[in-house]
Design an enzyme around this catalytic site. Structure first.
Site, short mmCIF file in Angstrom:
data_model
loop_
_atom_site.label_atom_id
_atom_site.label_comp_id
_atom_site.label_asym_id
_atom_site.label_seq_id
_atom_site.Cartn_x
_atom_site.Cartn_y
_atom_site.Cartn_z
N LYS A 26 -7.44 11.60 -5.23
CA LYS A 26 -8.46 12.33 -5.98
C LYS A 26 -8.28 13.84 -5.93
O LYS A 26 -9.01 14.58 -6.60
CB LYS A 26 -9.85 11.99 -5.40
CG LYS A 26 -10.22 10.53 -5.57
CD LYS A 26 -11.39 10.12 -4.71
CE LYS A 26 -10.99 9.32 -3.55
NZ LYS A 26 -10.97 8.02 -3.29
N ILE A 64 -2.40 1.63 0.61
CA ILE A 64 -2.34 1.38 -0.84
C ILE A 64 -0.89 1.30 -1.31
O ILE A 64 -0.51 0.41 -2.07
CB ILE A 64 -3.08 2.50 -1.63
CG1 ILE A 64 -4.52 2.67 -1.12
CG2 ILE A 64 -3.04 2.23 -3.13
CD1 ILE A 64 -5.37 1.43 -1.19
N GLU A 71 -6.77 6.00 -12.92
CA GLU A 71 -7.93 5.09 -12.95
C GLU A 71 -8.45 4.78 -11.54
O GLU A 71 -9.66 4.69 -11.32
CB GLU A 71 -7.53 3.80 -13.68
CG GLU A 71 -8.60 2.71 -13.73
CD GLU A 71 -9.89 3.15 -14.42
OE1 GLU A 71 -10.81 3.55 -13.68
OE2 GLU A 71 -9.98 3.10 -15.66
N ASP A 77 -15.99 12.35 -0.40
CA ASP A 77 -15.28 11.41 -1.28
C ASP A 77 -16.13 11.09 -2.52
O ASP A 77 -15.61 11.06 -3.64
CB ASP A 77 -14.96 10.13 -0.49
CG ASP A 77 -14.24 9.11 -1.34
OD1 ASP A 77 -13.06 9.37 -1.68
OD2 ASP A 77 -14.85 8.09 -1.70
N LYS A 126 -15.55 12.07 -6.60
CA LYS A 126 -15.64 11.13 -7.73
C LYS A 126 -16.62 11.64 -8.77
O LYS A 126 -16.40 11.51 -9.98
CB LYS A 126 -16.04 9.74 -7.22
CG LYS A 126 -14.91 9.09 -6.42
CD LYS A 126 -15.37 7.90 -5.63
CE LYS A 126 -14.20 7.28 -4.87
NZ LYS A 126 -14.62 6.35 -3.83
N1 LIG Z 1 -8.31 2.66 0.48
C1 LIG Z 1 -8.95 2.49 -0.66
O1 LIG Z 1 -9.69 1.56 -0.88
C2 LIG Z 1 -8.71 3.48 -1.75
C3 LIG Z 1 -9.34 3.30 -2.97
C4 LIG Z 1 -9.10 4.24 -4.00
C5 LIG Z 1 -8.27 5.30 -3.77
N2 LIG Z 1 -7.69 5.44 -2.58
C6 LIG Z 1 -6.79 6.56 -2.38
O2 LIG Z 1 -5.49 6.06 -2.12
C7 LIG Z 1 -4.78 7.02 -1.36
C8 LIG Z 1 -4.09 6.32 -0.21
O3 LIG Z 1 -5.05 5.73 0.63
P1 LIG Z 1 -4.60 4.80 1.83
O4 LIG Z 1 -5.81 4.07 2.24
O5 LIG Z 1 -3.41 4.02 1.45
O6 LIG Z 1 -4.19 5.90 2.92
P2 LIG Z 1 -3.10 5.76 4.08
O7 LIG Z 1 -3.40 6.83 5.06
O8 LIG Z 1 -3.01 4.37 4.54
O9 LIG Z 1 -1.75 6.07 3.32
C9 LIG Z 1 -1.34 7.36 2.94
C10 LIG Z 1 0.15 7.44 3.21
O10 LIG Z 1 0.61 8.67 2.69
C11 LIG Z 1 1.50 9.23 3.63
N3 LIG Z 1 1.54 10.67 3.38
C12 LIG Z 1 0.60 11.59 3.66
N4 LIG Z 1 1.04 12.80 3.26
C13 LIG Z 1 2.23 12.64 2.73
C14 LIG Z 1 3.18 13.52 2.13
N5 LIG Z 1 2.95 14.80 2.03
N6 LIG Z 1 4.33 13.00 1.67
C15 LIG Z 1 4.58 11.68 1.76
N7 LIG Z 1 3.73 10.82 2.30
C16 LIG Z 1 2.56 11.28 2.80
C17 LIG Z 1 0.96 8.85 4.94
O11 LIG Z 1 1.96 8.93 5.94
C18 LIG Z 1 0.52 7.44 4.66
O12 LIG Z 1 1.62 6.56 4.82
C19 LIG Z 1 -5.78 8.07 -0.98
O13 LIG Z 1 -5.67 9.18 -1.86
C20 LIG Z 1 -7.11 7.40 -1.20
O14 LIG Z 1 -8.13 8.28 -1.55
C21 LIG Z 1 -7.85 4.55 -1.58
N1 LIG Z 2 -12.68 5.58 0.57
C1 LIG Z 2 -12.98 5.27 -0.76
C2 LIG Z 2 -11.90 4.49 -1.36
C3 LIG Z 2 -12.10 4.32 -2.83
O1 LIG Z 2 -11.91 5.54 -3.48
C4 LIG Z 2 -14.25 4.47 -0.79
O2 LIG Z 2 -14.69 4.05 0.27
O3 LIG Z 2 -14.82 4.28 -1.84
NA NA Z 3 -11.20 2.73 -11.43
#
Ligand SMILES: NC(=O)c1ccc[n+]([C@@H]2O[C@H](COP(=O)([O-])OP(=O)(O)OC[C@H]3O[C@@H](n4cnc5c(N)ncnc54)[C@H](O)[C@@H]3O)[C@@H](O)[C@H]2O)c1
Ligand SMILES: N[C@@H](CCO)C(=O)O
Ligand code: NA
Length: 921
Positions: free
Chosen positions: A678, A573, A705, A777, A781
């Protein structure tokens, strides 16, 4: 405040009447912005003619003559001698007065450039005031100091002065002109040598001796320039202004011009030396007793202004090395703009606050005759500069036009004198400021509320100890009797002032200013606004001052809404967001006036920091090559200590609980927080409530959001319903993009484990997919929406059906779990077939039941025609049943996971923040 040098009554009328004149034309209001200097001059000429005609015709005896006949009508007010003298005045159009400072006259090449500028000025009559070549004034004072302290090296120092001017002359001149200049220079230097010797013997130099010596710098530069102009065949004279300008010392290192006497002498000078182009020495003058003196600080500007008023110039141009007057100190506000116009009063205000404008006393002589002053850059001729003139009324009344500029003063202390014994007691203020005066302190700003229980004022930090001591002595009795409760000093303060003539008549200016300060989380200690309303002054902590300046400056649309961004967690993200920011940055700047700067990116191992903004095209390389070990405290300090950016936001793109635990402290520091993580909102209830309470009470924002439904408007929809008074009964839906994808695609021959891998590949899953499969998860939510709706639930209050088989819950890594998952494919195939046989599908749903105040997370079966059965891809669907949406729920549906949509949701929160901070929405 400064004391204004009060100009003695000006004999304008007599002098003006004695000069050939143009027929008066109706005044034309000078156009206001973006006009070229030539037009300025021409418009001003008209305005000026009108003014001066009024003055002339106001005179007893009606001195005004018909210009077409160039007729002079000497009346009782004009002596025969004056009339004769005026016959020698240059004829034709008005004077154009220029002033070139030491930097402009720094080298022979620059003197030549000055000559070229003068030659290009199409005005018929030009009077050019010059300073000494740069550094020469200091060299001359140094000569005197050396001689006074009987240091013989004044002789070699004088040789250096001689060499410098000789070298410049040799570069510039040739033939007879060079010989004449050098012979004069030689004679002057011989005289100076004799004089310095006398000073050396006496071991003392009077002020007038010193002024006489120092004034040679101007004499030589004026001569050099005049020869340089003559070289081109244009007749040119130089004027020793000690023969013309008469001033009276006024004690406090200032002088008052004697306009009457100066004018007489000027006329005599013209009688002897009629010329159309005159180079006059700046800075130097004489006393009425003909003793050489100087005009003190900024003397050459003052010379130009006095001479400008004596000749009723059409315009006075002050040439310098900046493009004009900036809307704020450009070292502190990089977006500061050059102001095209300033009123005389605004220029005063700005110069008081240390802006590179003119000393107030410079403005007074020209202001009297409405003569515009233009500040221009000699090293950037194409810049039109800033015109200081009488301002036309601001008819538009918009906020943008009414605050012209911002300025700051540092190193101040506030003194607060407080007590009930002050109210209604005449003389208290006098006693306070009498005591302050006795220690010679300068009061910079005063504020007293009408309750009269306290008076506070700002003084320079270096004077505050004496002020405080004096007040304690003066009010010893009142303090011990309790009539005064305290004399308090608040150190390390700064003043921020908004300046603008038109603030006076525009409501909302102070509201906008204070709003900008509040949003940048800046505390205001004291406020003052005089009745003139030309400036609003606020006192703040010095450490907040630059940020305050930038917040205020950007808020009035003088510059962009700048937002310093720190990205934590450049994972899926985070990096997608960085790409979106990169692609959209130019559009945001151009169309929405928003300047987003990523000041730091930190992962869990390394981080990269920047003072001005990371180049988003190359952040990945930088994170590899220029990175330092990750340190979250240092990262946050880097963002909050950067004074250049008033508004700061941390974007947490991790899924980390420990990062989320810092939000409270960050918000407390005035740093906004935006996140798709979250963990904070679904963590312990007490912490969540504390966070939300803080957020509501402060101007600092916390947006999340993307925590539910990724980029889909779930939180904002719920807020909209709640805030408009709708009653939420039930929120039910498919909240997991991962589980939605799995059950939408787990059909026929495909195995459950394959589909899970696909969801992971597609970027829908949490960093550890068990968070999705376990239902945690979704439970998070549900908790987030339940709490948003007012329920006080903990995560443990939600019963969850986990889809992670008992045997795989102890896997130590996500990879191990993924490897072992296929052994359970059979079980899943069975469960799916059973549902299929009943004409149903499996769907993993979450429910917030507001009626029973509970939440559930379950795997349910739905008939194939149910809306929940119609989804595809990673779709989320969320149905809000409310008092208003009772029969048919309000439904939001769409992809609820994935990098682009999630990052887009986070980005949209960033823009919402920018709009809250003042960017156009
Ligand atoms: N993937 C989705 O569709 C989605 C949708 C909604 C919300 N989210 C939320 O977005 C967030 C990121 O998801 P993602 O898929 O990018 O995960 P990801 O694992 O790809 O990225 C997380 C990053 O955070 C870094 N990290 C972890 N702990 C850390 C710390 N203490 N300090 C600095 N960096 C740190 C990790 O090294 C990694 O680079 C999560 O909280 C997830 O719930 C993801
Ligand atoms: N892992 C979460 C990302 C969105 O919060 C999902 O699958 O819905
Ligand atoms: Na939203």
């Amino acid at each position: 405040m400064w004391s204004l040098a009060v100009a003695s009554p000006h004999p304008a009328a007599a002098f003006a009447a004695a000069r050939p004149r143009r027929r008066p034309r109706p005044a034309a209001a000078p156009s206001h912005r973006g006009v070229n200097p030539q037009r300025w001059r021409c418009e001003k000429t008209q305005a000026w003619s009108f003014w001066s005609s009024l003055r002339a015709s106001d005179l007893p005896g009606g001195l005004y003559g018909d210009v077409s006949k160039n007729m002079l009508k000497p009346a009782a007010a004009v002596s025969v001698e004056q009339a004769e003298a005026s016959a020698h005045l240059p004829k034709g159009d008005m004077w154009s007065v220029h002033k070139f400072g030491g930097t402009c006259m720094g080298t022979s090449q620059r003197i030549q450039n000055v000559a070229d500028i003068i030659l290009r000025d199409p005005s018929e009559r030009k009077l050019v005031v010059v300073s000494a070549m740069s550094k020469v004034t200091d060299m001359m004072y140094n000569l005197v100091n050396k001689a006074q302290s009987r240091d013989d090296s004044y002789i070699t120092a004088l040789d250096e002065v001689f060499e410098k001017h000789m070298a410049a002359a040799k570069d510039l001149l040739g033939g007879e002109d060079l010989a004449r200049f050098l012979s004069q220079l030689h004679a002057d230097v011989s005289n100076l040598k004799a004089m310095l010797r006398a000073i050396c013997i006496a071991g003392h130099a009077t002020e007038s001796f010193s002024d006489f010596v120092v004034g040679h710098g101007e004499i030589w530069s004026a001569q050099l320039l005049s020869f340089a102009i003559k070289k081109s065949g244009t007749p040119c004279s130089w004027m020793d202004t000690r023969e013309v300008l008469v001033v009276n010392p006024t004690g406090s290192n200032q002088v008052d011009p004697d306009y009457l006497e100066s004018e007489k002498r000027l006329e005599k000078w013209f009688a002897r030396q009629p010329a159309e182009t005159i180079i006059a020495t700046g800075f130097i003058a004489s006393t009425p007793e003909n003793i050489p003196t100087t005009l003190k600080r900024d003397g050459s500007d003052f010379s130009a202004a006095i001479i400008g008023s004596l000749v009723k110039a059409g315009q006075v141009t002050i040439w310098t090395d900046v493009d004009g007057v900036f809307s704020a100190d450009p070292r502190k506000v990089s977006e500061a703009v050059i102001l095209s116009t300033l009123s005389y009063q605004e220029a005063w205000e700005m110069s008081y606050f240390g802006a590179n404008v003119l000393h107030p006393r410079t403005i007074i002589p020209v202001m009297k005759y409405n003569i515009p002053i233009v500040i221009r850059n000699m090293f950037n001729i194409s810049a039109p500069g800033t015109m200081i003139c009488q301002q036309p009324a601001n008819e538009s009344g918009d906020l943008e036009a009414c605050v012209k500029a911002f300025a700051t003063i540092d190193k101040l202390s506030l003194v607060n004198v407080e007590g009930t014994g002050m109210a209604g007691v005449p003389g208290t203020a006098s006693a306070i400021f009498g005591a302050v005066k006795n220690v010679g302190a300068n009061v910079i700003m005063i504020s007293q509320a009408s309750s009269e229980h306290s008076v506070c004022f700002a003084v320079p930090e270096k004077e505050v100890a004496a002020v405080s001591a004096a007040l304690h002595v003066r009010f010893r009795e009142a303090l011990s009797a309790g009539r005064l409760s305290k004399v308090e000093v608040i150190h390390n303060c700064s003043i921020l002032a908004a300046v603008g003539l038109k603030m006076a008549s525009t409501p909302g200016v102070s509201a906008t200013l204070f709003d900008a300060l509040a949003k940048a989380n800046i505390n205001v200690r004291a406020i003052a606004q005089g009745c003139s309303e030309y400036n609003i002054t606020v006192v703040l902590k010095q450490e907040d001052c630059v940020r305050a300046l930038r917040a205020a400056h950007s808020r009035f649309f003088l510059s962009k809404t700048t937002l310093a961004v720190g990205i934590i967690g450049p994972g899926l993200i985070g990096r997608t967001l960085l790409n979106q920011l990169k692609d959209q940055a130019a559009v945001l700047k151009e169309n929405m006036n928003i300047d987003l700067r990523v000041m730091g990116i930190t992962g869990s191992r390394t981080m990269v920091l920047s003072d001005t903004g990371i180049d988003l095209a190359h952040w990945k390389e930088q994170l590899q090559t220029e990175a330092e070990p990750a340190n979250l405290d240092k990262f946050v300090d880097h963002l909050s200590e950067n004074q250049l950016f008033p508004n700061r936001v941390l974007v947490d793109c991790t899924a980390d609980t420990s990062v989320a635990s810092h939000y409270y402290d960050w918000l407390k520091k005035g740093i906004h927080v935006i996140t798709p993580n979250k963990k904070a909102n679904s963590g312990p209830l007490d912490k969540y409530l504390k966070l939300r309470t803080l957020q509501r009470a402060s101007y600092t924002h916390y947006f999340y959001e993307a925590t539910v439904g990724a980029g889909l408007p779930i939180i904002s929809t719920l807020r909209g319903l709640l805030e408009t008074g709708d009653k939420i009964l039930r929120i039910e839906g498919i909240f997991s993009g991962t589980l939605s994808y799995i059950f939408n695609n787990f059909e026929g021959t495909r195995t459950f484990s394959d589909v899970v891998s696909e969801a992971k590949e597609a970027g829908y899953t949490e960093p550890d997919p068990r968070d999705d499969l376990s239902g945690t998860d979704v439970a998070r939510k549900v908790i987030i929406l339940a709490r948003e709706s007012g329920l006080k639930l903990e995560l443990s209050d939600i019963p969850v059906r986990s889809l992670v088989p008992e045997a795989l819950r102890s896997c130590s890594t996500a990879d191990e779990y993924m490897q072992k998952l296929p052994s359970f494919d059979q079980d899943w195939a069975r469960e799916s077939k059973d549902a299929e046989a009943a004409g149903e599908v499996l769907r993993y749903v979450g429910v917030v039941d507001l009626v029973n105040k509970e939440g559930q997370v379950e795997l349910r079966r739905y008939k194939k025609d149910h809306p929940f059965a119609q989804l595809s891809g990673s779709d989320n669907i969320i149905a809000f049943t409310t008092s208003r949406y009772k029969e048919q729920p309000l439904i939001v549906r769409g992809p609820g996971a994935g990098a682009e949509v999630t990052a887009g949701g986070v980005f949209s929160d960033i823009l919402r923040l920018a709009s809250y901070l003042g960017a156009p929405s």
